[in-house]
Design a protein around this motif. Structure first.
Motif, PDB file in Angstrom:
ATOM      1  N   THR A  16       0.868  -1.166   0.000  1.00 25.95           N
ATOM      2  CA  THR A  16       0.000   0.000   0.000  1.00 25.95           C
ATOM      3  C   THR A  16       0.903   1.212   0.000  1.00 25.95           C
ATOM      4  N   SER A  17       0.601   2.161  -0.858  1.00 20.22           N
ATOM      5  CA  SER A  17       1.515   3.277  -1.041  1.00 20.22           C
ATOM      6  C   SER A  17       0.734   4.491  -1.511  1.00 20.22           C
ATOM      7  N   PRO A  18       1.159   5.694  -1.139  1.00 23.83           N
ATOM      8  CA  PRO A  18       0.489   6.878  -1.676  1.00 23.83           C
ATOM      9  C   PRO A  18       0.820   7.116  -3.146  1.00 23.83           C
ATOM     10  N   THR A  19       1.909   6.519  -3.641  1.00 25.83           N
ATOM     11  CA  THR A  19       2.410   6.858  -4.983  1.00 25.83           C
ATOM     12  C   THR A  19       2.409   5.671  -5.940  1.00 25.83           C
ATOM     13  N   ALA A  20       1.945   4.514  -5.491  1.00 26.29           N
ATOM     14  CA  ALA A  20       1.938   3.320  -6.338  1.00 26.29           C
ATOM     15  C   ALA A  20       0.603   2.601  -6.105  1.00 26.29           C
ATOM     16  N   PRO A  21       0.265   1.636  -6.963  1.00 24.32           N
ATOM     17  CA  PRO A  21      -1.001   0.932  -6.776  1.00 24.32           C
ATOM     18  C   PRO A  21      -1.121   0.306  -5.383  1.00 24.32           C
ATOM     19  N   ASN A  22      -2.368   0.233  -4.931  1.00 25.64           N
ATOM     20  CA  ASN A  22      -2.692  -0.333  -3.623  1.00 25.64           C
ATOM     21  C   ASN A  22      -3.163  -1.760  -3.787  1.00 25.64           C
ATOM     22  N   CYS A  23      -2.398  -2.730  -3.277  1.00 27.05           N
ATOM     23  CA  CYS A  23      -2.860  -4.115  -3.332  1.00 27.05           C
ATOM     24  C   CYS A  23      -3.577  -4.532  -2.060  1.00 27.05           C
ATOM     25  N   ARG A  24      -3.446  -3.741  -1.022  1.00 32.09           N
ATOM     26  CA  ARG A  24      -4.119  -4.039   0.257  1.00 32.09           C
ATOM     27  C   ARG A  24      -3.759  -5.434   0.754  1.00 32.09           C
ATOM     28  N   THR A  25      -2.484  -5.758   0.630  1.00 28.53           N
ATOM     29  CA  THR A  25      -1.969  -7.028   1.134  1.00 28.53           C
ATOM     30  C   THR A  25      -0.674  -6.722   1.894  1.00 28.53           C
ATOM     31  N   ILE A  26      -0.263  -7.696   2.676  1.00 27.94           N
ATOM     32  CA  ILE A  26       1.004  -7.579   3.408  1.00 27.94           C
ATOM     33  C   ILE A  26       1.745  -8.904   3.258  1.00 27.94           C
ATOM     34  N   THR A  27       3.032  -8.848   2.960  1.00 31.69           N
ATOM     35  CA  THR A  27       3.851 -10.064   2.922  1.00 31.69           C
ATOM     36  C   THR A  27       4.928  -9.981   3.992  1.00 31.69           C
ATOM     37  N   ILE A  28       5.111 -11.097   4.703  1.00 34.59           N
ATOM     38  CA  ILE A  28       6.170 -11.231   5.705  1.00 34.59           C
ATOM     39  C   ILE A  28       7.068 -12.392   5.277  1.00 34.59           C
ATOM     40  N   TRP A  29       8.355 -12.111   5.177  1.00 36.55           N
ATOM     41  CA  TRP A  29       9.344 -13.152   4.864  1.00 36.55           C
ATOM     42  C   TRP A  29      10.140 -13.475   6.130  1.00 36.55           C
ATOM     43  N   ASN A  30      10.392 -14.758   6.363  1.00 32.56           N
ATOM     44  CA  ASN A  30      11.251 -15.210   7.461  1.00 32.56           C
ATOM     45  C   ASN A  30      12.317 -16.105   6.851  1.00 32.56           C
ATOM     46  N   GLY A  31      13.575 -15.845   7.213  1.00 32.02           N
ATOM     47  CA  GLY A  31      14.625 -16.672   6.636  1.00 32.02           C
ATOM     48  C   GLY A  31      15.927 -16.540   7.374  1.00 32.02           C
ATOM     49  N   ARG A  32      17.011 -16.862   6.652  1.00 30.54           N
ATOM     50  CA  ARG A  32      18.343 -16.780   7.251  1.00 30.54           C
ATOM     51  C   ARG A  32      19.321 -16.296   6.194  1.00 30.54           C
ATOM     52  N   VAL A  33      20.333 -15.582   6.669  1.00 26.11           N
ATOM     53  CA  VAL A  33      21.389 -15.107   5.794  1.00 26.11           C
ATOM     54  C   VAL A  33      22.460 -16.187   5.753  1.00 26.11           C
ATOM     55  N   ALA A  34      22.737 -16.691   4.559  1.00 25.15           N
ATOM     56  CA  ALA A  34      23.737 -17.749   4.384  1.00 25.15           C
ATOM     57  C   ALA A  34      24.679 -17.323   3.262  1.00 25.15           C
ATOM     58  N   GLY A  35      25.667 -16.515   3.602  1.00 21.56           N
ATOM     59  CA  GLY A  35      26.607 -16.022   2.591  1.00 21.56           C
ATOM     60  C   GLY A  35      25.894 -15.123   1.600  1.00 21.56           C
ATOM     61  N   ASP A  36      25.944 -15.501   0.316  1.00 21.72           N
ATOM     62  CA  ASP A  36      25.291 -14.669  -0.702  1.00 21.72           C
ATOM     63  C   ASP A  36      23.885 -15.175  -1.036  1.00 21.72           C
ATOM     64  N   LYS A  37      23.293 -15.981  -0.128  1.00 21.44           N
ATOM     65  CA  LYS A  37      21.915 -16.462  -0.305  1.00 21.44           C
ATOM     66  C   LYS A  37      21.085 -16.132   0.934  1.00 21.44           C
ATOM     67  N   ILE A  38      19.812 -15.840   0.705  1.00 21.54           N
ATOM     68  CA  ILE A  38      18.845 -15.713   1.802  1.00 21.54           C
ATOM     69  C   ILE A  38      17.641 -16.593   1.452  1.00 21.54           C
ATOM     70  N   PRO A  39      17.605 -17.825   1.958  1.00 18.16           N
ATOM     71  CA  PRO A  39      16.414 -18.643   1.758  1.00 18.16           C
ATOM     72  C   PRO A  39      15.324 -18.209   2.743  1.00 18.16           C
ATOM     73  N   THR A  40      14.093 -18.055   2.229  1.00 21.25           N
ATOM     74  CA  THR A  40      12.985 -17.575   3.070  1.00 21.25           C
ATOM     75  C   THR A  40      11.721 -18.396   2.824  1.00 21.25           C
ATOM     76  N   ARG A  41      10.823 -18.294   3.780  1.00 21.43           N
ATOM     77  CA  ARG A  41       9.422 -18.666   3.598  1.00 21.43           C
ATOM     78  C   ARG A  41       8.618 -17.403   3.777  1.00 21.43           C
ATOM     79  N   TRP A  42       7.522 -17.254   3.024  1.00 16.43           N
ATOM     80  CA  TRP A  42       6.719 -16.040   3.171  1.00 16.43           C
ATOM     81  C   TRP A  42       5.258 -16.360   3.398  1.00 16.43           C
ATOM     82  N   LYS A  43       4.592 -15.368   3.999  1.00 18.64           N
ATOM     83  CA  LYS A  43       3.146 -15.414   4.189  1.00 18.64           C
ATOM     84  C   LYS A  43       2.588 -14.109   3.661  1.00 18.64           C
TER      85      LYS A  43
END
Ligand SMILES: O=C(O)CCCC[C@@H]1SC[C@@H]2NC(=O)N[C@@H]21
Length: 113
Positions: free
Chosen positions: A64-91
């Motif tokens: 949601t943004s004043p200057t871009a389209p509003n999707c009215r959604t929220i995404t949360i990513w949870n993961g770990r930093v492993a060198g040059d990779k970040i594997p995540t799961r999202w909701k």
């Protein structure tokens, strides 16, 4: 150890830019450009915020943004930093026409650019 600033791209072509961090809390801010097929709110930066503690990383985007389209959604990513990779799961949460919260889930693998 998370490099700041740093830019990361996931397997959907989306771009995570980590721009600033508070070293005392691990709280960081930046932007996220969604480029994933099958989703809306693509191709424009949205504010992103998160936290890193040791190698554990969490961040979210309110599509949601004043200057871009509003999707009215929220995404949360949870993961770990492993060198040059970040594997995540999202909701991804949204309010349906029944006014209840609904959840989509998935996985993203970010690679440092
Ligand atoms: O369509 C929406 O409601 C807003 C965009 C959501 C994009 C999702 S977030 C999880 C997955 N990873 C991405 O990079 N894009 C999709």
């Amino acid at each position: 150890q998370l490099a700041v600033p740093s830019t990361w791209v996931n397997q959907r072509g989306s771009i995570l830019s980590i721009q600033a961090i508070d070293a005392s809390t691990g709280n960081f801010t930046g932007t996220y450009v969604n480029n994933a097929a099958g989703f809306s709110c693509r191709g424009q930066p949205y504010a992103m915020a998160g936290n890193v503690a040791a190698n554990k990383i969490d961040f979210y985007v309110n599509w949601t943004s004043p200057t871009a389209p509003n999707c009215r959604t929220i995404t949360i990513w949870n993961g770990r930093v492993a060198g040059d990779k970040i594997p995540t799961r999202w909701k991804l949460y949204y309010v349906g026409s029944d006014w209840n919260f609904h959840k989509m889930t998935g996985q993203d693998l970010f690679t440092r650019r």
